[in-house]
Design an enzyme around this catalytic site. Structure first.
Site, short mmCIF file in Angstrom:
data_model
loop_
_atom_site.label_atom_id
_atom_site.label_comp_id
_atom_site.label_asym_id
_atom_site.label_seq_id
_atom_site.Cartn_x
_atom_site.Cartn_y
_atom_site.Cartn_z
N HIS A 57 1.03 -0.98 -0.04
CA HIS A 57 -0.02 0.07 -0.06
C HIS A 57 0.88 1.18 0.06
O HIS A 57 2.10 1.20 0.63
CB HIS A 57 -1.05 -0.02 1.28
CG HIS A 57 -2.06 -1.12 1.24
ND1 HIS A 57 -3.29 -0.88 2.04
CD2 HIS A 57 -2.13 -2.00 0.50
CE1 HIS A 57 -3.99 -1.95 1.85
NE2 HIS A 57 -3.09 -2.71 0.86
N GLU A 59 0.84 3.99 1.68
CA GLU A 59 1.35 4.35 3.09
C GLU A 59 2.57 3.45 3.52
O GLU A 59 3.43 4.23 4.23
CB GLU A 59 0.25 4.13 4.08
CG GLU A 59 -1.10 4.95 4.09
CD GLU A 59 -1.94 4.10 3.35
OE1 GLU A 59 -3.26 4.48 3.66
OE2 GLU A 59 -1.90 3.38 2.26
N CYS A 90 -2.64 -0.33 7.37
CA CYS A 90 -1.67 0.82 7.31
C CYS A 90 -1.90 1.72 8.75
O CYS A 90 -0.73 2.29 8.97
CB CYS A 90 -1.98 1.74 6.15
SG CYS A 90 -1.60 0.84 4.45
#
Length: 168
Positions: A57, A59, A90
């Site tokens: 992801h 992040e 995250c």
């Protein structure tokens, strides 16, 4: 403390990261980590499809880069700017890395862990509680996602119709 102009600048950088993800066929989500002096120390965009890795992801990538650049895992007093509300994974990384402030654009009603579905930052038993600021460039961030998923649906529909025509 980051000025309003700087907050907008950093979110625009996160949006640029999201656009890079989209160019590569990824869900357009981007993230930027900024140190207390205002220096960008980590950037990232979704790479789940490219890397065939569920943890890739925006992040997570930005946090990993920021930790590497600082030479430590604690991102104390750093800020994260991300185009979509962080998911539980995250949010956990944000808590564990000790990020102070999280600015995000669009809400995520399916997996948002900063208030939409659950708010992990408010769980009392955790030892760190980042501050979340929602809605920075909300409309633009949400529209990017809507446009991306609309294009996918239209492509799938066209492929289905072409396959149906082929079989007739």
């Amino acid at each position: 403390m980051l000025s309003s102009a700087n907050k907008k600048k950093y979110m625009e950088l996160a949006i640029d990261q999201a656009k890079e993800a989209e160019k590569q066929g990824e869900v357009p989500i981007g993230a930027v980590v900024v140190d207390p002096e205002g220096k960008v120390i980590g950037t990232g965009y979704n790479r789940r499809e490219l890397d065939e890795d569920a943890t890739q992801h925006a992040e997570m990538i930005a946090i990993k880069e920021a930790c590497h650049n600082l030479g430590m895992w604690r991102l104390i007093d750093c800020s994260l700017f991300v185009t979509l509300e962080p998911c539980p994974m995250c949010a956990g990384a944000i808590i564990n890395s000790r990020i102070k402030d999280v600015y995000f654009g669009a809400l995520d009603p399916k997996a948002g862990a900063c208030g939409s579905v659950v708010d992990l930052f408010e769980v009392e038993k955790f030892n760190h509680h980042p501050h979340s600021i929602r809605g920075l460039y909300r409309d633009q961030c949400a529209q990017m996602l809507k446009d991306f998923f609309r294009a996918i649906r239209e492509k799938q529909k066209a492929e289905k119709l072409a396959k149906k025509a082929e079989n007739n």
